[in-house]
Design an enzyme around this catalytic site. Sequence first.
Site, PDB file in Angstrom:
ATOM      1  N   TYR A 123      40.538  30.587  40.228  1.00  0.00           N
ATOM      2  CA  TYR A 123      39.731  30.316  41.419  1.00  0.00           C
ATOM      3  C   TYR A 123      40.540  30.534  42.695  1.00  0.00           C
ATOM      4  O   TYR A 123      40.124  31.251  43.601  1.00  0.00           O
ATOM      5  CB  TYR A 123      39.227  28.878  41.338  1.00  0.00           C
ATOM      6  CG  TYR A 123      38.336  28.426  42.470  1.00  0.00           C
ATOM      7  CD1 TYR A 123      36.978  28.720  42.473  1.00  0.00           C
ATOM      8  CD2 TYR A 123      38.849  27.664  43.519  1.00  0.00           C
ATOM      9  CE1 TYR A 123      36.153  28.287  43.500  1.00  0.00           C
ATOM     10  CE2 TYR A 123      38.034  27.226  44.558  1.00  0.00           C
ATOM     11  CZ  TYR A 123      36.685  27.539  44.536  1.00  0.00           C
ATOM     12  OH  TYR A 123      35.874  27.110  45.558  1.00  0.00           O
TER      13      TYR A 123
ATOM     14  N   GLN B 106      33.348  33.683  46.270  1.00  0.00           N
ATOM     15  CA  GLN B 106      33.729  33.247  44.932  1.00  0.00           C
ATOM     16  C   GLN B 106      32.655  32.338  44.329  1.00  0.00           C
ATOM     17  O   GLN B 106      32.374  32.393  43.135  1.00  0.00           O
ATOM     18  CB  GLN B 106      35.070  32.497  44.987  1.00  0.00           C
ATOM     19  CG  GLN B 106      35.518  31.841  43.695  1.00  0.00           C
ATOM     20  CD  GLN B 106      35.902  32.835  42.622  1.00  0.00           C
ATOM     21  OE1 GLN B 106      36.168  33.990  42.914  1.00  0.00           O
ATOM     22  NE2 GLN B 106      35.924  32.385  41.380  1.00  0.00           N
ATOM     23  N   GLU B 107      32.045  31.532  45.177  1.00  0.00           N
ATOM     24  CA  GLU B 107      31.057  30.576  44.689  1.00  0.00           C
ATOM     25  C   GLU B 107      29.704  31.229  44.421  1.00  0.00           C
ATOM     26  O   GLU B 107      29.083  30.968  43.392  1.00  0.00           O
ATOM     27  CB  GLU B 107      30.876  29.437  45.702  1.00  0.00           C
ATOM     28  CG  GLU B 107      32.095  28.538  45.887  1.00  0.00           C
ATOM     29  CD  GLU B 107      32.335  27.626  44.692  1.00  0.00           C
ATOM     30  OE1 GLU B 107      31.458  27.566  43.810  1.00  0.00           O
ATOM     31  OE2 GLU B 107      33.393  26.980  44.642  1.00  0.00           O
ATOM     32  N   SER B 108      29.213  32.045  45.357  1.00  0.00           N
ATOM     33  CA  SER B 108      27.821  32.492  45.270  1.00  0.00           C
ATOM     34  C   SER B 108      27.592  33.969  45.542  1.00  0.00           C
ATOM     35  O   SER B 108      26.443  34.411  45.518  1.00  0.00           O
ATOM     36  CB  SER B 108      26.978  31.700  46.274  1.00  0.00           C
ATOM     37  OG  SER B 108      27.340  32.054  47.612  1.00  0.00           O
TER      38      SER B 108
END
Length: 501
Positions: free
Chosen positions: A448, A321-323
Amino acid sequence: MLSKLRHYARQLPRRFSLKRTLFGVLLIGLCASLVTSRPPTMLEQVLTNGTLVAISRNGPTTYYEGPNGTTGFEYALLQGFADSLGVTLEIREQEHLGAMLDMVTEGDGQLAAAGLTITPQRQTRVQFTSPYLEVTQQLIYNRGKDKPESIADVTGGDLLVIAGSSHVERLQQLKADYPELSWREEPNLEMIDLLEMVHRGEVDYAIVDSNAYHINAQTFPRARLAFDVGEPETLGWAFPQRADTSLYDRAQAYLARIENDGILDSLVAEFFSNDDPVSTGGALLFTHRLEKRLPQWQGLMQKVGDEVGLSWQLLAAMSYQESHWNPDARSHTGVRGLMMLTRVTAKELGVKNRLDPEQSMRGGATYLKDLYTRLPERIQDPDRTLLALAAYNTGMGHLEDARVLTQRHGGNPDKWEDVEKYLPLLAKRKYYRTVKHGYARGWEPVHYVNNILRFRDIIAWHDQQEQRRLAMATSADTNTDDTSEPKAERNDNGIMPMSVL
C-alpha cells in the site's frame, strides 16, 4: 412421590374440602417447582448469561484484528450467530487443533469455530454442524523444482504439514498405499507459513487448504500448486456430543438461513477473494486516468490538502490507490467512495455520505492526519508520513506491533525502511502470537505505502511537466500572432496527453 400425594388428597373427608383446596394449590406449586428445577439447556444458559463462548485460533481464515476492529471469516459467522441470539460474543483462543476439540468435549466453551474440517476421526469426538464451506487439500511445491504429479513423486522429499490438522489424517490414510511416505508436523504454523517456506525453498512440499492457497498465491508466486490431495472436504462448527442439542439446533437453523439469504456467499467472497480492484490496470490505465479523471478532482484535493496540512499529490495518490478516483467505488467488503471509507470510520469522522466526493476526501485526509499526529513526536518526515500511511491501511495497533518486532530484531522502529521489513511477519504465527494485536496481513500495508509513493511521484512529475508546458505555451503565445496555431494539441481538459511514464 407425586402419585402418593394425589392418592392421599383423594382420601380426605369432604369436611376438609377447604383444606383439600389449599392442599391442591400447594400440590400444584410443588409440581411446578419440581418441573422448573431441571437443569437449563445450553441455549438457556447462553441466553441467561448473555454470552456465546466460542473456541477459535487467531489467524487469517478465522479471526484477527483489522483496521476497524476484529474481523475474519469465522468471526463474521460467529458474530452473526451471536447477534441472532441477542447475546455478546466471547472468543477463547486455543492454538492447537487437538486441544481445541478437547475443550469442546470438556465444556470449556459452547462450540469451536476455526475452519475445522469434518472428518470421520473428529466426528467420534464432537458433533459437527452442516457444512458451510468446501475446501480441497492441495500439495504445493517450489516452482524451481520438478512438479510432482502424484504422491509417489513426493516420497523422499521434505513434506511439512500442520500438527493436529486434517492434512495429517489424510497422509496417514495415504501411507497405507505408500509405505515410504514421510512428513514432518509442526504445531505453531499457519498455512500462510507453509506457503512462504515453500516459496523460499525452505521445504520441498507442503499441504494447504484451497482457500488459503487462493488468497495467498499472488504473495508467494514461487509456491505452485501441484495437485489435489483427495476429494473436496467440508468445514463445520464443532459442538459437544450431548443429548441436549438446543444450541446446536439454533446454530443449524442460523447457518441454513444465511445460506438461503446469500449472506454466506457474500462472506466467502469478502474474505477469500484475492481480486484487488485497486491494484489492477497497469501503467497504461493509470496514464489514462491521470489525464481523464484526476483533473476533475485536483481542485478538491488541493483545497482539502491545504485545510488539513497534507500534500495534495499525496491525497491524489491515496485516492487512486483506494478507488482509482471513482467517487462511486465500492468493494465487496463494504468500503465506499473516493477514499473507500468503512461505515464505522465514516461515522467516527462525521461523514454522513461516503459517496459525496468532498466528504470522503476530507474524511480520509482527516483520518490520515490524526494517525500522523498520534505517532511519537520524535519521528520525523518522511518516515512519519509513511508510518501513518501504513496505519491507515492496517490500523495503528498492528503498526505498533510491527515497530515492537523491529526493535526486538535490532532495527529502528522509527524508520519506515526498517519497519516495512517486519510488517510481513505479522502474518506468521511464530511472530504474531508474541505481540498484542495478533495476526495481520502484514504485506498489504507495505504494498500500500510503496504503491502510493510510486503514484505520488508520477503525479508530482506529471504536474510539473504540465506547469512547464503551460508556461512555455503562454510564453509562445505572447510572441506570436493571435492567428498562429499551437504546437501541440490538448485534450478537453486543457492538458497535453502523456506519452511516457
